[in-house]
Structure formats: structure tokens, C-alpha cells
Design an enzyme around this catalytic site. Structure first.
Site, PDB file in Angstrom:
ATOM      1  N   GLU A  37      -2.979  -5.055  -1.581  1.00  0.00           N
ATOM      2  CA  GLU A  37      -3.249  -6.465  -1.832  1.00  0.00           C
ATOM      3  C   GLU A  37      -3.372  -7.120  -0.450  1.00  0.00           C
ATOM      4  O   GLU A  37      -2.455  -6.960   0.368  1.00  0.00           O
ATOM      5  CB  GLU A  37      -2.042  -7.028  -2.585  1.00  0.00           C
ATOM      6  N   ARG A 264       8.900   5.224  -3.580  1.00  0.00           N
ATOM      7  CA  ARG A 264       8.598   4.414  -2.394  1.00  0.00           C
ATOM      8  C   ARG A 264       9.356   4.945  -1.205  1.00  0.00           C
ATOM      9  O   ARG A 264      10.476   5.421  -1.344  1.00  0.00           O
ATOM     10  CB  ARG A 264       9.119   2.992  -2.596  1.00  0.00           C
ATOM     11  N   LYS A 274       6.797  -6.378   2.063  1.00  0.00           N
ATOM     12  CA  LYS A 274       5.793  -7.249   2.685  1.00  0.00           C
ATOM     13  C   LYS A 274       6.265  -8.700   2.707  1.00  0.00           C
ATOM     14  O   LYS A 274       6.013  -9.423   3.662  1.00  0.00           O
ATOM     15  CB  LYS A 274       4.486  -7.139   1.893  1.00  0.00           C
TER      16      LYS A 274
HETATM   17  P1  ATP Z   1       5.326  -5.327  -1.472  1.00  0.00           P
HETATM   18  O1  ATP Z   1       6.241  -4.931  -2.588  1.00  0.00           O
HETATM   19  O2  ATP Z   1       5.977  -5.339  -0.153  1.00  0.00           O
HETATM   20  O3  ATP Z   1       4.489  -6.551  -1.768  1.00  0.00           O
HETATM   21  P2  ATP Z   1       3.215  -3.742  -2.476  1.00  0.00           P
HETATM   22  O4  ATP Z   1       3.559  -2.425  -3.006  1.00  0.00           O
HETATM   23  O5  ATP Z   1       2.985  -4.799  -3.508  1.00  0.00           O
HETATM   24  O6  ATP Z   1       4.265  -4.131  -1.392  1.00  0.00           O
HETATM   25  P3  ATP Z   1       0.452  -3.343  -1.961  1.00  0.00           P
HETATM   26  O7  ATP Z   1      -0.438  -3.928  -0.938  1.00  0.00           O
HETATM   27  O8  ATP Z   1       0.193  -3.679  -3.375  1.00  0.00           O
HETATM   28  O9  ATP Z   1       1.935  -3.698  -1.552  1.00  0.00           O
HETATM   29  O10 ATP Z   1       0.509  -1.764  -1.782  1.00  0.00           O
HETATM   30  C1  ATP Z   1      -0.617  -0.935  -1.764  1.00  0.00           C
HETATM   31  C2  ATP Z   1      -0.222   0.449  -2.156  1.00  0.00           C
HETATM   32  O11 ATP Z   1       0.770   0.946  -1.255  1.00  0.00           O
HETATM   33  C3  ATP Z   1       0.379   0.506  -3.546  1.00  0.00           C
HETATM   34  O12 ATP Z   1      -0.204   1.603  -4.226  1.00  0.00           O
HETATM   35  C4  ATP Z   1       1.829   0.714  -3.304  1.00  0.00           C
HETATM   36  O13 ATP Z   1       2.402   1.459  -4.340  1.00  0.00           O
HETATM   37  C5  ATP Z   1       1.864   1.453  -1.982  1.00  0.00           C
HETATM   38  N1  ATP Z   1       3.107   1.172  -1.276  1.00  0.00           N
HETATM   39  C6  ATP Z   1       3.576  -0.026  -0.903  1.00  0.00           C
HETATM   40  N2  ATP Z   1       4.797   0.073  -0.338  1.00  0.00           N
HETATM   41  C7  ATP Z   1       5.106   1.387  -0.338  1.00  0.00           C
HETATM   42  C8  ATP Z   1       6.236   2.144   0.101  1.00  0.00           C
HETATM   43  N3  ATP Z   1       7.293   1.561   0.661  1.00  0.00           N
HETATM   44  N4  ATP Z   1       6.205   3.487  -0.060  1.00  0.00           N
HETATM   45  C9  ATP Z   1       5.134   4.080  -0.617  1.00  0.00           C
HETATM   46  N5  ATP Z   1       4.056   3.434  -1.055  1.00  0.00           N
HETATM   47  C10 ATP Z   1       4.022   2.101  -0.929  1.00  0.00           C
HETATM   48 MG    MG Z   2       1.400  -4.504  -5.033  1.00  0.00          MG
END
Ligand code: ATP
Ligand code: MG
Length: 581
Positions: A37, A264, A274
Site C-alpha cells: 500500500e 510476519r 508502518k
Molecule cells: P503495516 O501493518 O505496517 O501497515 P502492511 O502489511 O499493511 O504493513 P503493506 O504495504 O500492505 O503493509 O504490505 C505489503 C506486503 O508486505 C503485504 O503482502 C504484507 O503481508 C507484507 N508485509 C508487510 N509487513 C511484513 C512483515 N513484517 N513481514 C513479512 N511480510 C510483511
Molecule cells: Mg496492508
């Protein structure tokens, strides 16, 4: 990327793919996607997902789409769209011709929503957000049907068209899927699929839409539209999988990707949220998203972490379904291993103490040819000037040796200058306050390069020639937090209270050997005996030469951590091998 890197050992996701290939499930295709995102910069957790998705595509000669999940224009920005592309490319991955955007499918998604309404599977609901929450029930109690649930198809079609046309205010109506308000899975209790958002400009679609689809609706359909075969996501989406499948089954899409969840990454002594990283940036607790202390890819790049070290880290931690909190030392040791093998050596004095070699003829000097790497001859040699006036590090001199282990210079003692001569300290010059300001030494001209037979000198120290030295500012970074779980500490403190106030030390007057004048930004060197350093990528804007410390030579936190382990603070955390340089 090396062959060695791509031929990776298996994990449970690769086993599923192997099985699918055996049964020719997707006609032998493997298509994955990485769906960020664009509401912030990518961090080390995203790197895990990037290495998994792009790595799988590479190894199975498939493809991986970079797709922006851009359904929430309030928080998104084209700065992030650009930064994410830069970061994925820098990590060493390629998404082919163009990135994808969920917003490219807004019309198609809208048409799918109309199809659901026509099927009697979606309705316009006038409950407020708070009422929707109330009606939803809890984990132990079923929800209640919305009073608008039984609106007729024609009425729903009319209302949805008017929502699209902008007739209704934000928050007054939503479109919901009609599934089951009594489902034990709360995600299936008539989830919202469209909401009204007036007054925002979307970074891709401008003001074209005042209706925005929700993530759960958008994600599965975007996957299906793109012909994704394996939709890999983190474990918190496990409970959303029935909804993912419901949308695709109900709409009967040609392609029905398989969602597979993995755990994660969370990394000790830092944050992988984030939202919290955004707070650090917005509250100016760090310099910006690419502050070298940030766990962002941009921060690690500026700090000098090589992309291969980050890929190696993602390989070492593996992909499983069990939650893992990984020691920072694992990442740091990947960085050290990579840099130890590939960084050219240089000499730099961080805390200068002047040395005059009185036996060395005034006005003369010589160029010494020295190797760039002690083990790797292919990295070549360079010339460094030697002269009568040098700088050594203050920490390499003491008037009196505190113990037998002290192998550096002492009054009346001898030491070897790295790549040059053995010197002896004959005299100490002090200022009025008693501070040592200079050493007067003599050298043994017979000792250039290697010690003659029978000449025993205990220590070797680094130095630079004073008249030739470059002046630089050096920034010494340490971990941003001083607690292994800054956002989950049991003491009830907020993560801000765990910021390490000593995470940045700026040393303004350091002396470097002259060959560093044209050091490329981001190229990492080992400053012998000091650590790994790279020229800051922002320093072009500044007049002075600025170097960031990428990493110390040894893990100075290892001792602290092992002390904590003994006292039980980090009980149960994986140990990892540490390598000394
Ligand atoms: P946040 O919870 O911090 O907003 P997010 O998962 O919503 O992070 P996205 O930009 O949607 O952030 O993430 C893009 C991809 O990266 C998604 O498929 C997500 O599952 C993966 N991702 C994000 N954080 C992690 C993590 N800590 N470990 C592994 N994969 C991750
Ligand atoms: Mg997300």
C-alpha cells in the site's frame, strides 16, 4: 544475483507450488505479486515478502507483479509509489514492463459490485459506522441483520448508482456483501465492500471516483484479474481467506488464486509497523524515512547495507507459519559477512592525535603501495602517502600500559604503523591543562612493510599522513531502540520511551586517507580497525565530506544480549553464529 542465491532450499510454500506443478494445476504457470500500500516506505518486513514473492517467481521461471494496493487515497502519496519502486529495484528484483495498480481496476471492480447486487449478494446499507460495528456482534455472539439487508435489487442498483454519482455524503451509505451475520468468522458478517470518500484526490485516478473499494474486495479480484496463481500474504489474513474465496467463487472468476499465509517478520530492537515508523518520521524523532537508523530499505541503503546482505538475511530466517522475532544480530552478521568479503580497506582516523616522526627527514615523503583487501588480490592496490607528520587515533596511545594486553603505543614503547614503519614514542607534548596534544616519535627505516627477523612488535595501528589527509564528518550510528521489543515491552512504556538517545554520535573532525576523496556515495569501505563506512548519499548537497558508519567490526551488543539472556529477559530467542573479522 548469484546462482547460489537463487537455488534456495525449500519451504512449505515451495512444496505447495511443487505439488501444483506436478498436477499441472495452473497449466504450469507460477505468478505471484508483491502488493504494497503506497502509504509509507518499505521496511525490512516487506523485504521478507519481496524476497519470497520475487524469489519464487525467479526460481520457477514465473513472474511477480509489483502491484500497488491503492484503495485508501487519504493516506497514500505518489512519493511512496516512487520510493517503493526504487527500493524493490535496489533489492535486485524486476517486475517486468510496468507496475500494476489496483486503481487501474476501479471500473472493473465497480462492475463486479453491480454483479453482486444483481445476484442479490450485496446491498446498500445506511447504518452509521458505529451502528455497523454494534450490529456486527462479537467473537462469542452472532451479529444482527441490518434493517437495510433486504432492500430489493432494483433499489440497491439505484442507490449504488447514486452513490457513484456523488449524491450522498461521506459515511452515510456503504455497499455491503450479503453473506452471513451469524458466521463464526466475523469477516463474513456482511463486510463493507464500498465506502464514500468525497474531497480526496487519488494519486492515480484524481477526482474521478468518490467511491472506494475495501481491501478485501479489491485484493482477491485484483489477483484474479492479473492471473496470479499463488497469493502469498502474512498470517493476519488467514481469517480473511474464506472471504477471499467467497468473492471469487460467488463472482465465478476464471482465475481463482490460492491464498497462502506465512508469518510476519519482526526484528528485535526496531519496529516493523508502518504506522509507527510514520510517527517517527512525522514527529521528527528521526531525520526522515531514509534516516540510516531506520529499518526501512531506504534507510538501510543509505546506511550502506548491501542488498545481497538483506537477501541473505531473508534466506537465513526462512519462511514458516510460526511467529518469529529475529535477533538484530542476525541481520548485522549478514551485513558483516558480505562487507568483510567485498569492502575495500582504507585508513581513517576518527579521534586524531598528532604524531611527528622526528627521525623522518623534513620535507620528504613517499608513496606506499598497499592492497585494498587482505585476502582478495583481485581488489587491487592503491597508493597512500607517508610523511613526517601523521595522525593516529587517541585510543591507540596511553602513557602507561594498563596491562599486558595493551598492544598499542605507550610512552617509550613501539608499535607498527599499518602498511608502514615501526615507530617508538620518545616524547609526549601536553597543553597547559595537561592534555596530550602531540607525540614525538622516531621510526626504524628497516621495518617498512614487514618486520625483519627477530624484531618483535606487539601491536599494529592505523594512521593517516597529516598534510595529505581529508577532513570529514563521520556519523556513528547505533541501534535506534534500546529495548528488544520497543512496541511490546511489558513495562507499559510507549515505543518512544525506548528510543536509544545515543543512537547517533557525530564526530566532526576525522582524517581520511586521500584516496577517499572520490569515494562514491553508498560504496562501503572498511576503515581498518574502525568498522564499515560509506559516503552519505545526501552529502552532495552539503559542502563537507560526510561518512556514515554502516557497522562496527564486531557485535558490541552481543555481550549485553547474552547478559540479558542469563537474566531471562530474552529467554527462548534463537542464538545465531557470530563471526569475528
Ligand atoms: P503495516 O501493518 O505496517 O501497515 P502492511 O502489511 O499493511 O504493513 P503493506 O504495504 O500492505 O503493509 O504490505 C505489503 C506486503 O508486505 C503485504 O503482502 C504484507 O503481508 C507484507 N508485509 C508487510 N509487513 C511484513 C512483515 N513484517 N513481514 C513479512 N511480510 C510483511
Ligand atoms: Mg496492508
Amino acid at each position: 544475483m548469484s546462482d547460489n542465491e537463487t537455488s534456495r532450499s525449500s519451504n512449505f510454500i515451495r512444496q505447495i507450488i511443487d505439488e501444483d506443478l506436478k498436477t499441472n494445476k495452473n497449466n504450469g504457470r507460477v505468478v505471484t505479486r508483491f502488493p504494497p500500500e503506497p502509504n509509507g516506505y518499505l521496511h525490512i518486513g516487506h523485504a521478507k515478502s519481496i524476497c519470497l514473492n520475487f524469489g519464487v517467481a525467479q526460481d520457477y521461471t514465473g513472474s511477480c507483479h509489483l502491484r500497488f494496493d491503492d484503495t485508501n487515497p487519504n493516506k497514500e502519496d505518489s512519493e511512496f509509489v516512487q520510493a517503493i519502486q526504487d527500493d524493490v529495484r535496489w533489492l535486485g528484483f524486476d517486475w517486468g514492463e510496468q507496475p500494476y495498480f489496483a486503481s487501474d481496476y476501479f471500473q472493473q471492480l465497480h462492475d463486479y459490485a453491480v454483479q453482486l447486487i444483481n445476484m442479490g449478494k450485496a446491498y446498500v446499507c445506511d447504518l452509521s459506522a458505529e451502528e455497523v460495528r454494534e450490529y456486527r456482534g462479537t467473537l462469542t455472539e452472532p451479529g444482527r441483520n441490518s434493517p437495510f439487508r433486504d432492500r430489493r435489487v432494483a433499489e440497491n442498483l439505484d442507490l449504488f448508482a447514486r452513490m457513484r454519482a456523488g449524491e450522498f455524503e461521506n459515511g452515510t451509505k456503504v455497499l455491503r456483501a450479503k453473506i452471513d451475520m451469524a458466521s463464526p468468522n466475523i469477516n463474513l458478517r456482511d463486510p463493507t465492500i464500498y465506502r464514500i470518500r468525497h474531497g480526496v484526490v487519488h494519486h492515480q485516478t484524481g477526482a474521478e471516483w468518490c467511491l472506494y473499494p475495501m481491501y478485501d474486495f479489491t485484493h482477491c479480484l485484483s489477483d484474479a484479474i492479473e492471473g496470479i496463481t499463488h497469493s502469498l500474504c502474512t498470517l493476519e489474513f488467514e481469517d480473511h481467506r474464506p472471504l477471499y474465496d467467497w468473492f471469487l467463487d460467488t463472482l465465478g472468476t476464471d482465475c481463482h488464486p490460492q491464498q497462502i499465509e506465512f508469518s510476519r517478520l519482526s526484528l528485535q530492537y526496531t519496529l516493523t509497523s508502518k504506522r509507527k515508523l510514520t510517527e517517527l518520521v512525522n514527529e521528527k524523532l528521526v531525520e526522515g524515512w531514509d534516516d540510516p537508523r531506520m529499518p526501512t530499505i531506504a534507510g538501510m541503503r543509505r546506511r550502506g547495507y548491501p542488498p545481497a546482505a538483506i537477501r541473505e538475511f531473508c534466506h537465513r530466517i526462512g519462511v514458516t507459519k510460526s511467529g518469529n522475532s529475529v535477533e538484530m544480530g542476525v541481520l548485522e552478521s549478514c551485513v558483516r559477512d558480505e562487507l568483510n568479503a567485498h569492502a575495500e580497506r582504507r585508513m581513517a582516523v576518527l579521534r586524531p592525535l598528532k604524531v611527528t616522526i622526528e627521525s623522518y627527514p623534513e620535507g620528504s615523503g613517499e608513496m606506499l603501495v598497499v592492497s585494498n583487501h587482505p585476502q582478495d588480490e583481485s581488489m587491487g592496490t592503491r597508493e597512500i602517502p607517508f610523511s613526517r607528520e601523521l595522525y593516529i587515533d587517541r585510543n591507540d596511545f596511553l602513557e602507561v600500559a594498563p596491562n599486558k594486553k595493551f598492544k598499542r603505543l605507550v610512552s617509550g614503547g613501539e608499535v607498527r604503523l599499518r602498511n608502514a614503519y615501526v615507530i617508538r614514542c620518545d616524547e609526549i607534548i601536553k597543553d597547559a591543562a595537561g592534555n596530550i596534544v602531540e607525540l614525538r616519535c622516531s621510526h626504524d627505516p628497516e621495518t617498512l612493510g614487514a618486520a625483519p627477523e627477530g624484531r618483535k612488535v606487539k601491536g599494529v595501528i592505523h594512521w593517516v599522513s597529516a598534510p595529505h589527509a581529508l577532513t570529514a564528518e563521520v556519523r556513528l550510528y547505533d541501534r535506534l531502540f534500546n529495548h528488544p521489543a520497543p512496541d511490546a515491552s511489558k513495562d507499559g512504556k510507549n515505543f518512544r520511551e525506548h528510543l536509544n538517545l545515543e543512537s547517533l554520535e557525530i564526530v566532526t573532525t576525522c582524517y581520511l586517507e586521500p584516496s577517499l576523496e572520490h569515494a562514491k556515495q553508498g560504496k562501503v569501505y572498511q576503515f581498518e580497525r574502525e568498522g564499515y563506512f560509506c559516503r552519505d548519499s545526501h552529502s552532495a548537497e552539503q559542502r563537507s565530506l560526510i561518512f556514515n558508519r554502516t557497522m562496527t567490526l564486531r557485535d558490541s551488543w552481543a555481550k549485553i544480549e547474552s547478559a540479558n539472556m542469563h537474566s531471562g529477559v530474552l529467554g527462548g530467542v534463537n542464538k545465531h553464529p557470530r563471526r569475528s573479522q
